[in-house]
Design an enzyme around this catalytic site. Structure first.
Site, short mmCIF file in Angstrom:
data_model
loop_
_atom_site.label_atom_id
_atom_site.label_comp_id
_atom_site.label_asym_id
_atom_site.label_seq_id
_atom_site.Cartn_x
_atom_site.Cartn_y
_atom_site.Cartn_z
N ASP A 452 0.84 -1.21 0.00
CA ASP A 452 0.00 0.00 0.00
C ASP A 452 0.87 1.25 0.00
O ASP A 452 2.08 1.20 0.29
CB ASP A 452 -0.87 -0.04 1.27
CG ASP A 452 -2.18 0.71 1.12
OD1 ASP A 452 -2.30 1.53 0.20
OD2 ASP A 452 -3.09 0.48 1.95
N ASP A 520 -11.07 1.60 -2.54
CA ASP A 520 -11.56 1.33 -1.19
C ASP A 520 -13.09 1.37 -1.17
O ASP A 520 -13.69 0.95 -0.18
CB ASP A 520 -11.01 2.38 -0.21
CG ASP A 520 -9.60 2.04 0.25
OD1 ASP A 520 -9.17 0.89 0.04
OD2 ASP A 520 -8.93 2.92 0.82
C1 GLA Z 1 -5.66 1.81 2.38
C2 GLA Z 1 -6.11 0.59 1.60
C3 GLA Z 1 -7.13 -0.17 2.42
C4 GLA Z 1 -6.50 -0.57 3.74
C5 GLA Z 1 -6.00 0.65 4.46
C6 GLA Z 1 -5.22 0.26 5.71
O1 GLA Z 1 -6.69 2.72 2.51
O2 GLA Z 1 -6.63 0.95 0.36
O3 GLA Z 1 -7.58 -1.29 1.72
O4 GLA Z 1 -5.46 -1.49 3.50
O5 GLA Z 1 -5.16 1.44 3.65
O6 GLA Z 1 -4.77 1.34 6.42
#
Ligand code: GLA
Length: 698
Positions: A452, A520
């Site tokens: 990420d 997300d």
């Molecule tokens: C990002 C990712 C999510 C999750 C969060 C964790 O927003 O896109 O899927 O992994 O970080 O902090």
């Protein structure tokens, strides 16, 4: 592979793909000019086009046809793809042709500055199974004493045939709303598509498609390009008042410089392009096939059904909770269990701990090894979330190495989500990141990393370095190198690309990852549009798609479980709901739908995708694979009495008969193509259907 054809008299080259041609020539002034990009031509026909030198305009206009990479210099007034400043202050370049190399599907044309020690090489590569043309450049400082400042160095410029007007298709969005497809008339102006964020960006994607305004999903001429780069980028589209349409693009945004040291060569990322006469659908299918054949590391491998509790449990991860979820996940048919954020250091929320990559002993008293072993014992693979490029100031790492982050003297360090960006262009920072990742993967039997990156760059400085802007490019290269090395040393490791959802989706990251976390936003209605945009360039096998709880956390919309599954089944299926709260009925339905997904998975992940449109809000995707055609159709909202007409399919054999194995119904291909498939849609909003059709041998 057919080698490029060369006609020495006109200094003309013709590159050939299975159904298109691309031609360039060198003019009397040693400038590389664009000749043709489109339907297949012979060398003679391209020669005829090469003779068409545009009439000289007034003294206010540039002379000559479009260039393969316009430089700053001479009577050129459009957006330059190469801008340099030599040590004595001279800007601009003047070329002398310095030879070419041609071999199989590869062509490179070398140009030397007439006075200064600068060499530019334009590279072209084609493949025998794709209409995609890959282009990039290298610039070399051939001096042994003085640097050359690069102010812009694009990978390629592309040119369309002269037409009355063009339309550009592009993707816009933001966090939770990525990949929204927009189509707009190309303005007689310079239009800039860019990311200044150090990441590919949620807001714009370096993919574009062009048509003359008449193309549709299955018909019409379409030209499309995509840049293989995961940091900042810029593409400048220029339609001039004379009607010439070109776009030049590459890594880095405006205002960044790169000091090319004596003897140094800079190589730019691939800027790939394709032409098709088969509409936007054919353009997407050509991209999907190219991604599978020439970009992805393991295209033939089925993407496992994954489980991830991020949306359900947030930062509340611990051994007991994850072990219980793993048992439920295994029961419904999940194949890969991923532990998300919150497992390490003091990371119990987003304000602390990022950078301290050891399991939190309060949450995982036995470390991660026992959870990893339990997940493996349950027959699933084990995955872990990491964010190697970031640090919370409240962390042991930052306290020990405050100089490892991108920063500038006398400036604030802007925090976003309470975090700063580590400067992986620094060899020591990159070595640290590689070392802990390598250890983590080896010591915990990790099969999968969700990589990420949850914020863009700000104050991207490198105090003490004499060429600090380098970090914009070197950071991304370091990310690539670390991923490449981890993959080489751990051949079983698979990686998911994520940047707060779909903020890092491009052909560069896909060359070293296996799927992308699309967004997300897991609301299935919002996802239909997001997936539609994503599918313009990317194949379904890399499109991570989770089924989460209802009401949705982002939109509060309530939708049936079946609808959520049917939307997510058009990609690499995952489950992200809180399984601890699902009823027995829901778990049973999920088990059945996951089993169905595994049956249609070869078609979804390795078939050919057709975007289909029905009446009202009805949209669908059809996947053709071997003797099967799988339809996933979604109808988010329906007025009273609405029963959409049968959905017209495509890519079937009109003379064949197809059988629906679930109902036993048979249909002739001709009827499915012309009159359509009646869809078994339940009543009400959020209706969806999954229909499999199997061709019956006569
Ligand atoms: C990002 C990712 C999510 C999750 C969060 C964790 O927003 O896109 O899927 O992994 O970080 O902090």
């Amino acid at each position: 592979m057919s080698p490029p054809l060369f006609e020495p008299r006109r200094r003309l080259w013709l590159l050939r793909t299975p159904s298109t041609s691309y031609a360039v020539r060198i003019d009397e002034d040693d400038t590389v000019r664009h000749v043709h990009w489109g339907a297949a031509l012979t060398l003679e026909q391209a020669g005829e086009l090469a003779e068409r030198t545009p009439a000289a305009g007034s003294s206010f206009d540039a002379v000559g046809g479009a260039e393969e990479l316009a430089v700053e210099g001479g009577a050129r007034f459009g957006p330059p793809g190469l801008q340099v400043r030599f040590a004595d202050g001279t800007r601009a370049v003047e070329w002398r042709y310095a030879g070419h190399d041609a071999d199989d599907g590869y062509l490179s044309i070398h140009l030397d500055d007439r006075h200064y020690p600068l060499r530019l090489t334009l590279h072209y590569r084609v493949h025998e199974d794709s209409d995609v043309i890959e282009r990039w450049t290298t610039v070399e400082n051939r001096d042994d004493r003085l640097p050359i400042t690069l102010r812009r160095c694009d990978s390629a410029a592309w040119t369309l045939p002269g037409r009355d007007g063009y339309r550009v298709s592009h993707l816009v969005g933001g966090w939770n709303s990525e990949f929204r497809l927009r189509r707009a008339e190309v303005a007689t102006a310079e239009t800039v598509f860019t990311s200044r964020r150090g990441l590919t960006s949620h807001h714009a994607n370096p993919w574009l498609a062009f048509d003359d305004g008449t193309a549709g999903e299955e018909h019409g001429e379409v030209w499309s390009t995509a840049l293989a780069w995961s940091g900042s980028w810029r593409i400048t589209l220029h339609r001039d008042p004379a009607g010439r349409t070109t776009w030049t693009g590459g890594h880095g945004h405006e205002g960044l410089t790169w000091s090319l040291a004596p003897g140094e060569t800079l190589s730019t990322p691939v800027f790939a392009g394709l032409f098709t006469a088969g509409g936007f659908g054919a353009a997407s299918r050509a991209w999907h096939a190219y991604v599978a054949r020439h970009v992805l590391p393991h295209p033939g491998e089925p993407r496992p059904v994954l489980y991830n509790s991020w949306e359900a449990t947030g930062f509340d991860v611990d051994e007991a909770g994850q072990t219980a979820l793993a048992a439920q996940a295994a029961r419904i048919g999940v194949e890969l269990f991923v532990v998300d954020d919150g497992w390490f250091g003091g990371r119990v929320g987003d304000h602390a701990g990022l950078g301290d990559w050891t399991p939190n002993p309060d949450r995982f008293p036995h470390g991660l090894r026992s959870l990893s072993a339990e997940v493996h014992r349950l027959g699933m693979r084990f995955g872990l979330w990491v964010e190697p490029e970031m640090v919370n100031p409240d962390s042991d790492l930052y306290r020990a190495h405050p100089d490892w982050v991108m920063h500038m003297a006398n400036r604030e360090r802007t925090e976003l989500r309470h975090q700063l960006v580590l400067n992986l262009a620094r060899p020591d920072t990159a070595a640290w990141a590689h070392a802990w990742l390598d250890r983590l993967v080896a010591e915990h039997d990790i099969d999968y990393l969700k990589w990420d990156a949850n914020r863009p760059f700000t104050e991207a400085g490198w105090p003490g370095h004499d060429d600090p802007d380098r970090l914009w490019i070197e950071h991304t290269r370091a990310v690539y190198r670390i991923m490449d090395r981890l993959r080489a040393d751990h051949p079983g490791l698979r990686i998911e690309a994520c940047a707060g959802g779909g903020g890092r989706a491009d052909l560069g990251i896909l060359a070293r990852t296996d799927q992308i976390w699309t967004s997300d936003n897991t609301d299935p209605v919002d996802r239909i549009a997001i997936q539609h945009g994503f599918s313009q360039l990317f194949p379904a096998q890399v499109m991570g798609a989770w089924v989460t709880d209802s009401p949705n956390v982002a939109t509060a919309r309530q939708t049936p479980l079946r609808f959520r599954f049917h939307v997510a089944m058009a990609g690499a299926l995952g489950v992200g709901g809180d399984l601890a709260t699902w009823t027995e009925d829901e778990l049973k339905e999920a088990t059945e739908l996951i089993a169905t997904y595994k049956r249609i998975r070869p078609a979804v992940q390795h078939g050919t995708a057709y975007r289909l449109t029905g009446e009202g809000t009805l949209t669908a995707v059809g996947f053709a694979h071997e003797d099967r055609f799988v339809v996933l159709a979604w109808c988010p909202s329906r007025p009273y009495g609405h029963q959409p007409a049968p959905l017209r399919l495509t890519a079937l054999d009109p003379g064949a008969t197809y059988r629906d194995p679930d109902t036993g119904a048979t249909y002739s291909g001709a009827v499915l193509l012309r009159s359509g498939l009646p869809l078994p849609l339940p009543e009400g909003d959020h209706a969806s259907a999954l229909v499999q059709l199997i061709r019956i041998e006569d």
